[in-house]
Design a protein around this motif. Structure first.
Motif, PDB file in Angstrom:
ATOM      1  N   MET A 102       2.441  -6.302 -10.332  1.00 31.38           N
ATOM      2  CA  MET A 102       3.804  -6.003 -10.774  1.00 31.38           C
ATOM      3  C   MET A 102       4.792  -7.005 -10.190  1.00 31.38           C
ATOM      4  O   MET A 102       5.746  -7.399 -10.851  1.00 31.38           O
ATOM      5  CB  MET A 102       4.211  -4.583 -10.332  1.00 31.38           C
ATOM      6  CG  MET A 102       3.537  -3.483 -11.094  1.00 31.38           C
ATOM      7  SD  MET A 102       3.807  -1.786 -10.470  1.00 31.38           S
ATOM      8  CE  MET A 102       5.296  -1.853  -9.556  1.00 31.38           C
ATOM      9  N   GLU A 103       4.537  -7.413  -8.945  1.00 35.35           N
ATOM     10  CA  GLU A 103       5.437  -8.347  -8.280  1.00 35.35           C
ATOM     11  C   GLU A 103       5.276  -9.773  -8.807  1.00 35.35           C
ATOM     12  O   GLU A 103       6.130 -10.614  -8.550  1.00 35.35           O
ATOM     13  CB  GLU A 103       5.251  -8.277  -6.772  1.00 35.35           C
ATOM     14  CG  GLU A 103       5.739  -6.956  -6.210  1.00 35.35           C
ATOM     15  CD  GLU A 103       5.569  -6.839  -4.709  1.00 35.35           C
ATOM     16  OE1 GLU A 103       4.993  -7.745  -4.067  1.00 35.35           O
ATOM     17  OE2 GLU A 103       6.022  -5.811  -4.156  1.00 35.35           O
ATOM     18  N   ARG A 104       4.223 -10.027  -9.517  1.00 33.09           N
ATOM     19  CA  ARG A 104       4.044 -11.334 -10.163  1.00 33.09           C
ATOM     20  C   ARG A 104       4.559 -11.314 -11.595  1.00 33.09           C
ATOM     21  O   ARG A 104       5.158 -12.281 -12.050  1.00 33.09           O
ATOM     22  CB  ARG A 104       2.563 -11.735 -10.167  1.00 33.09           C
ATOM     23  CG  ARG A 104       2.026 -12.140  -8.821  1.00 33.09           C
ATOM     24  CD  ARG A 104       0.645 -12.789  -8.913  1.00 33.09           C
ATOM     25  NE  ARG A 104      -0.315 -12.094  -9.753  1.00 33.09           N
ATOM     26  CZ  ARG A 104      -1.083 -11.081  -9.388  1.00 33.09           C
ATOM     27  NH1 ARG A 104      -1.012 -10.617  -8.156  1.00 33.09           N
ATOM     28  NH2 ARG A 104      -1.930 -10.528 -10.227  1.00 33.09           N
TER      29      ARG A 104
ATOM     30  N   PRO B  61       0.806  -1.235   0.000  1.00 31.56           N
ATOM     31  CA  PRO B  61       0.000   0.000   0.000  1.00 31.56           C
ATOM     32  C   PRO B  61       0.839   1.286   0.000  1.00 31.56           C
ATOM     33  O   PRO B  61       0.473   2.271  -0.634  1.00 31.56           O
ATOM     34  CB  PRO B  61      -0.837  -0.118   1.279  1.00 31.56           C
ATOM     35  CG  PRO B  61      -0.935  -1.587   1.523  1.00 31.56           C
ATOM     36  CD  PRO B  61       0.397  -2.137   1.081  1.00 31.56           C
ATOM     37  N   GLU B  62       1.980   1.276   0.686  1.00 34.41           N
ATOM     38  CA  GLU B  62       2.841   2.466   0.694  1.00 34.41           C
ATOM     39  C   GLU B  62       3.409   2.732  -0.693  1.00 34.41           C
ATOM     40  O   GLU B  62       3.384   3.874  -1.178  1.00 34.41           O
ATOM     41  CB  GLU B  62       3.977   2.291   1.697  1.00 34.41           C
ATOM     42  CG  GLU B  62       3.542   2.365   3.137  1.00 34.41           C
ATOM     43  CD  GLU B  62       4.649   1.974   4.106  1.00 34.41           C
ATOM     44  OE1 GLU B  62       4.573   2.436   5.263  1.00 34.41           O
ATOM     45  OE2 GLU B  62       5.571   1.214   3.735  1.00 34.41           O
ATOM     46  N   LEU B  63       3.922   1.692  -1.347  1.00 35.05           N
ATOM     47  CA  LEU B  63       4.460   1.870  -2.691  1.00 35.05           C
ATOM     48  C   LEU B  63       3.359   2.289  -3.656  1.00 35.05           C
ATOM     49  O   LEU B  63       3.559   3.159  -4.510  1.00 35.05           O
ATOM     50  CB  LEU B  63       5.138   0.587  -3.181  1.00 35.05           C
ATOM     51  CG  LEU B  63       5.769   0.653  -4.568  1.00 35.05           C
ATOM     52  CD1 LEU B  63       6.780   1.787  -4.676  1.00 35.05           C
ATOM     53  CD2 LEU B  63       6.415  -0.677  -4.921  1.00 35.05           C
ATOM     54  N   ALA B  64       2.187   1.718  -3.486  1.00 31.00           N
ATOM     55  CA  ALA B  64       1.050   2.087  -4.331  1.00 31.00           C
ATOM     56  C   ALA B  64       0.736   3.576  -4.187  1.00 31.00           C
ATOM     57  O   ALA B  64       0.474   4.263  -5.179  1.00 31.00           O
ATOM     58  CB  ALA B  64      -0.171   1.245  -3.967  1.00 31.00           C
ATOM     59  N   GLY B  65       0.787   4.083  -2.959  1.00 32.49           N
ATOM     60  CA  GLY B  65       0.543   5.502  -2.723  1.00 32.49           C
ATOM     61  C   GLY B  65       1.557   6.386  -3.427  1.00 32.49           C
ATOM     62  O   GLY B  65       1.206   7.417  -4.001  1.00 32.49           O
ATOM     63  N   TRP B  66       2.820   5.986  -3.398  1.00 29.71           N
ATOM     64  CA  TRP B  66       3.865   6.751  -4.075  1.00 29.71           C
ATOM     65  C   TRP B  66       3.653   6.788  -5.578  1.00 29.71           C
ATOM     66  O   TRP B  66       3.928   7.789  -6.233  1.00 29.71           O
ATOM     67  CB  TRP B  66       5.234   6.138  -3.790  1.00 29.71           C
ATOM     68  CG  TRP B  66       5.881   6.683  -2.569  1.00 29.71           C
ATOM     69  CD1 TRP B  66       5.801   6.174  -1.305  1.00 29.71           C
ATOM     70  CD2 TRP B  66       6.703   7.842  -2.469  1.00 29.71           C
ATOM     71  NE1 TRP B  66       6.521   6.941  -0.435  1.00 29.71           N
ATOM     72  CE2 TRP B  66       7.084   7.977  -1.125  1.00 29.71           C
ATOM     73  CE3 TRP B  66       7.144   8.773  -3.390  1.00 29.71           C
ATOM     74  CZ2 TRP B  66       7.897   9.012  -0.692  1.00 29.71           C
ATOM     75  CZ3 TRP B  66       7.951   9.802  -2.950  1.00 29.71           C
ATOM     76  CH2 TRP B  66       8.314   9.915  -1.617  1.00 29.71           C
TER      77      TRP B  66
ATOM     78  N   SER C  44      -3.069   1.163  -7.169  1.00 34.80           N
ATOM     79  CA  SER C  44      -3.701   0.394  -6.105  1.00 34.80           C
ATOM     80  C   SER C  44      -2.722  -0.663  -5.595  1.00 34.80           C
ATOM     81  O   SER C  44      -1.805  -1.064  -6.320  1.00 34.80           O
ATOM     82  CB  SER C  44      -4.959  -0.296  -6.627  1.00 34.80           C
ATOM     83  OG  SER C  44      -4.601  -1.320  -7.544  1.00 34.80           O
ATOM     84  N   PRO C  45      -2.898  -1.130  -4.348  1.00 38.24           N
ATOM     85  CA  PRO C  45      -2.056  -2.226  -3.855  1.00 38.24           C
ATOM     86  C   PRO C  45      -2.166  -3.473  -4.737  1.00 38.24           C
ATOM     87  O   PRO C  45      -1.206  -4.219  -4.884  1.00 38.24           O
ATOM     88  CB  PRO C  45      -2.592  -2.493  -2.446  1.00 38.24           C
ATOM     89  CG  PRO C  45      -3.195  -1.190  -2.026  1.00 38.24           C
ATOM     90  CD  PRO C  45      -3.769  -0.604  -3.300  1.00 38.24           C
TER      91      PRO C  45
END
Length: 95
Positions: free
Chosen positions: A47-49, A31-36, A40-41
């Motif tokens: 992206m991580e998949r 969620p923090e990276l999504a905010g930056w 959305s989370p």
């Protein structure tokens, strides 16, 4: 000479695993990276998949260097308008 990183077979600049390792190494939650990034989370999870493109890798590099998210301000719009007027004036002179 600068070593250029090649895209993987799927056209991704960073693999999903590399993206996840990058996030965790910096102590960020999804969620923090999504905010930056203004995402959305769930998008971060995706992206991580699947991995990320060069453009997203550049956004991650900007975060890494402490650059805040950018939104054009009044001074940016003023500079843009002045540039547009100057460009329009050049076009009118050619005709």
């Amino acid at each position: 000479m600068v070593q250029r990183r090649r895209k993987d077979a799927n056209g991704k600049f960073l693999t999903g695993e590399e993206t996840r390792v990058w996030r965790i190494a910096r102590g960020l939650t999804q969620p923090e990276l999504a905010g930056w990034l203004g995402l959305s989370p769930q998008a971060i999870s995706k992206m991580e998949r699947r991995g990320v493109s060069r453009v997203m890798a550049l956004a991650l590099a900007a975060i890494d260097r402490g650059l805040p998210p950018m939104k054009p301000g009044p001074e940016d719009y003023k500079a843009w308008e002045e540039r547009e007027k100057a460009t329009k004036g050049e076009t009118d002179e050619v005709e």
